[in-house]
Motif scaffolding. Structure first.
Motif, PDB file in Angstrom:
ATOM      1  N   THR A  35       1.050  -1.279  -0.144  1.00  0.00           N
ATOM      2  CA  THR A  35       0.679  -0.234  -0.056  1.00  0.00           C
ATOM      3  C   THR A  35       0.526   1.108   0.087  1.00  0.00           C
ATOM      4  OG1 THR A  35       0.184  -0.467   2.802  1.00  0.00           O
ATOM      5  CG2 THR A  35      -1.919  -1.411   1.290  1.00  0.00           C
ATOM      6  N   LYS A  36       2.044   1.459   0.561  1.00  0.00           N
ATOM      7  CA  LYS A  36       2.768   2.459   0.439  1.00  0.00           C
ATOM      8  C   LYS A  36       3.356   3.135  -0.299  1.00  0.00           C
ATOM      9  CE  LYS A  36       5.863   4.774   3.910  1.00  0.00           C
ATOM     10  NZ  LYS A  36       6.944   4.975   4.966  1.00  0.00           N
ATOM     11  N   LYS A  37       3.333   3.914  -1.099  1.00  0.00           N
ATOM     12  CA  LYS A  37       3.920   4.315  -2.244  1.00  0.00           C
ATOM     13  C   LYS A  37       5.659   4.823  -1.505  1.00  0.00           C
ATOM     14  CE  LYS A  37       0.549   4.371  -5.082  1.00  0.00           C
ATOM     15  NZ  LYS A  37       0.888   3.071  -6.505  1.00  0.00           N
ATOM     16  N   VAL A  38       7.186   3.941  -1.563  1.00  0.00           N
ATOM     17  CA  VAL A  38       8.219   3.997  -0.994  1.00  0.00           C
ATOM     18  C   VAL A  38       9.050   4.881  -2.376  1.00  0.00           C
ATOM     19  CG1 VAL A  38      10.004   2.767  -0.205  1.00  0.00           C
ATOM     20  CG2 VAL A  38       7.734   2.265   0.374  1.00  0.00           C
ATOM     21  N   LYS A  39       9.157   5.193  -1.713  1.00  0.00           N
ATOM     22  CA  LYS A  39      10.003   6.102  -2.921  1.00  0.00           C
ATOM     23  C   LYS A  39      11.983   5.880  -2.904  1.00  0.00           C
ATOM     24  CE  LYS A  39       7.303  10.491  -2.851  1.00  0.00           C
ATOM     25  NZ  LYS A  39       7.230  12.150  -2.560  1.00  0.00           N
ATOM     26  N   HIS A  40      12.074   6.244  -1.822  1.00  0.00           N
ATOM     27  CA  HIS A  40      13.413   5.264  -1.676  1.00  0.00           C
ATOM     28  C   HIS A  40      13.319   4.553   0.315  1.00  0.00           C
ATOM     29  CE1 HIS A  40      17.871   5.615  -0.528  1.00  0.00           C
ATOM     30  NE2 HIS A  40      17.790   5.889  -2.013  1.00  0.00           N
TER      31      HIS A  40
ATOM     32  N   GLU B 294      13.616   5.337   3.784  1.00  0.00           N
ATOM     33  CA  GLU B 294      12.208   5.851   3.983  1.00  0.00           C
ATOM     34  C   GLU B 294      11.462   4.629   4.839  1.00  0.00           C
ATOM     35  OE1 GLU B 294       9.246   6.818   0.820  1.00  0.00           O
ATOM     36  OE2 GLU B 294      11.089   8.592   0.409  1.00  0.00           O
ATOM     37  N   PHE B 295      12.209   2.927   4.545  1.00  0.00           N
ATOM     38  CA  PHE B 295      11.489   1.715   5.093  1.00  0.00           C
ATOM     39  C   PHE B 295      12.112   0.999   5.998  1.00  0.00           C
ATOM     40  CE2 PHE B 295       9.891  -2.253   4.366  1.00  0.00           C
ATOM     41  CZ  PHE B 295       8.725  -2.404   4.812  1.00  0.00           C
ATOM     42  N   THR B 296      14.177   1.214   5.742  1.00  0.00           N
ATOM     43  CA  THR B 296      14.226   0.867   6.809  1.00  0.00           C
ATOM     44  C   THR B 296      15.510   0.717   6.343  1.00  0.00           C
ATOM     45  OG1 THR B 296      15.620  -2.215   7.117  1.00  0.00           O
ATOM     46  CG2 THR B 296      15.232  -0.973   4.721  1.00  0.00           C
TER      47      THR B 296
END
Length: 595
Positions: A423-428, A431-433
């Motif tokens: 669902t999440k739009k990860v740009k880089h 941002e996630f880990t």
């Protein structure tokens, strides 16, 4: 009786003026003329010049010297300590400091006269390349202090002898011959050399020896100096250098490990230059090359043991026997695809076991490997990491398109940015880990040839778009919050967890104002695409005249509607795409204009 006869025989001067004498008149010669005549009888001297005088008196404190002047000069007896045999009547050189001081006394110095004469002698010695004697008084930084005719001169340590000096103290108190090699007239500094006296003799001797030398000739010499780069050997009047690389077939870090001072060693002449008088010598060349005695049965794949002798970023050299080395490249130290510095694996002095990867006896080269001692993790990759299996990996690096992870040493995988979240739009990925963090992954695909795994993270959870397909049907209304604003529109986070997008014209509120970041409003779904994970929303559609719905039907929990049940607006179904609506609106405007 004799005295009487002497007086009787005295006769008056013929031209003596008895009349003036009886009347008490003065002589016709003036006092000035008399003084002038007296002065003419004295020596002509000037201040600051050296003249010769005669010792007229000596006591414990003073020495009186007559230089033919109107008064004698007094010199301190300490200036004559060097000459204990000084006696009255001796001729000595003195320096005229002042013809007449405040007391009318002539001021002389014997010490300054000696120094002035010594300075002249030293300058003459240098001009004429003369040999001069000196007394070595003491040691100083870098050499010795030498007394040359009463003047202190500097003797550099390198100018004492042609051979390096190990003990300077043995020269203190010696009288030696020197050549004056440098004079600073302004500061009156003198540099002397003893080495220069014997170099001329050695030059002729060297020429004679070098003329009989031949390449390959074996001689015996004496180690006379050891440096960090090699050993100087005395071949009987001429020196040769054994470079550190020519001492042994094995690596030598310090020549002291191989030879000692004054040791007799055999050397072979490698090369020589008659003009520069340089002789290159070798010691290791007297023994066979170790590669020639290498085990003939040694082959690729065999295991060998050795010691790390040199290490660099790109690899490590391992000596398996003196003079025989193999290179372990950093890429052969680990199955890991992440190249690191060799220092992370090995250190100089380490004892290691390695596998022979290549062996060239003609070129005398050998490459070794460490990782081959362990099983290749990709050999049975399908068994350990089958598609669909879940594992824990370590984040190693980020790129714009995903995350590189390592499941174990030598096994890497890539999580594409699209496989991080449903669902999440990860740009880089940042941002996630974070790099170094652990992350749970699912094996999606195996590329054994390129040693790569395709991994996923979002696949660990159920795909919420399966649920969204039924929940966010076209025409359904849901509450949402504007979480991001941009030129092209806004991102809306819906209460049920989905994320949609609304263009600026669909963000117009009922009062004509524009919706702002952070506002919570109802939104109607005007497009849903499960494959591209896209939900297009509109707030303005929720209140437009003729299209409003009962308030109780604006929420998803009131029941989803099918696409063919969506309301019809001007014969256009509510689920029509934005592009279609824009075309229709333009067509209607053109028709009205024509009417």
């Amino acid at each position: 009786m004799s005295n009487y006869n002497d007086v009787k025989n005295v006769k008056p001067l013929d031209d003596f003026n008895w009349e003036e004498f009886e009347n008490g008149a003065s002589s016709s010669v003036s006092k000035e003329d008399q003084a002038k005549a007296y002065d003419n009888t004295l020596s002509k001297i000037q201040d600051h010049e050296v003249v010769e005088g005669t010792v007229t008196s000596i006591d414990k404190k003073e020495v009186v010297v007559n230089i033919g002047y109107k008064s004698d000069g007094i010199i301190s007896a300490s200036e004559f300590r060097y000459n204990p045999d000084l006696k009255v009547g001796d001729k000595v050189e003195v320096y005229v400091e002042d013809q007449e001081d405040k007391r009318g006394q002539l001021v002389l110095s014997h010490k300054k006269a000696r120094l002035a004469k010594s300075w002249e002698d030293i300058n003459r010695a240098m001009e004429n390349d003369e040999v001069i004697q000196g007394y070595i008084k003491c040691r100083t930084k870098g050499g010795m202090i030498v007394d040359i005719l009463g003047i202190e001169a500097f003797l550099p340590g390198s100018q004492i002898d042609v051979h390096p000096i190990r003990d300077y103290d043995v020269f203190v108190g010696k009288t030696m011959e020197f050549k004056v090699v440098k004079i600073n007239q302004e500061f009156r500094n003198v540099v002397v050399s003893h080495k220069a006296l014997i170099e001329a003799e050695l030059e002729a001797q060297k020429k004679e020896i070098i003329s009989h030398l031949e390449k390959g000739q074996v001689l015996e010499g004496t180690v006379k100096n050891i440096t960090s780069y090699g050993v100087f050997v005395d071949l009987g009047g001429v020196d040769g250098l054994v470079h550190i690389t020519d001492l042994s077939w094995g690596r030598v870090s310090d020549p002291h490990e191989v030879v000692a001072l004054d040791q007799k060693i055999k050397v072979v002449i490698l090369d020589f230059d008659e003009e520069k008088k340089r002789i290159a010598l070798g010691v290791k060349q007297l023994t066979p090359h170790p590669w020639d005695s290498l085990d003939p049965d040694l082959k690729v794949g065999d295991h060998v043991k050795g010691k790390v002798v040199v290490i660099a970023d790109y690899g490590a050299f391992v000596e398996i026997q003196p003079g025989v080395e193999g290179l372990i490249h950093v890429s052969e130290m680990s199955w890991s695809q992440h190249l690191r510095s060799a220092q992370e694996f090995l250190h100089v002095g380490d004892e290691v076991e390695a596998v022979i990867l290549s062996l060239d006896r003609q070129e005398r080269k050998m490459s070794l490997g460490l990782k081959q001692l362990k099983a290749d993790p990709w050999e049975h990759i399908e068994e350990k990491y089958p598609v669909g299996s879940v594992h824990k990996a370590k984040v190693r690096n980020f790129t714009n398109f995903g995350i590189f992870t390592e499941l174990e040493e030598g096994v890497d995988g890539l999580i594409h940015i699209s496989d991080l979240s449903w669902t999440k739009k990860v740009k880089h990925p940042s941002e996630f880990t974070t790099i170094g963090a652990d992350i749970d992954v699912v094996v999606l695909e195996i590329d054994k040839e390129n040693r790569r795994l395709s991994l996923g993270h979002k696949q660990l959870e159920e795909n919420p778009w399966d649920k969204y397909e039924a929940l966010y049907q076209q025409g359904s209304v849901h509450n949402g919050k504007i979480t991001e604003m941009m030129d092209k529109g806004a991102v809306i986070t819906l209460d049920e967890g989905g994320e949609g997008f609304a263009t600026p014209k669909h963000l117009t509120k009922e009062d004509g104002s524009q919706a702002k970041l952070g506002e919570e409003l109802p939104f109607k779904v005007i497009e849903f695409n499960k494959d591209s994970h896209r939900i297009i929303l509109s707030h303005s559609r929720t209140f437009e005249e003729g299209h409003d719905e009962p308030r109780q039907h604006r929420h998803a929990n009131s029941g989803a509607r099918k696409q063919n049940d969506a309301p019809v607006i001007n014969n256009v179904q509510a689920g029509t795409s934005l592009g279609d609506l824009d075309v229709l609106a333009k067509l209607r405007a053109d028709m009205e204009k024509g009417k």
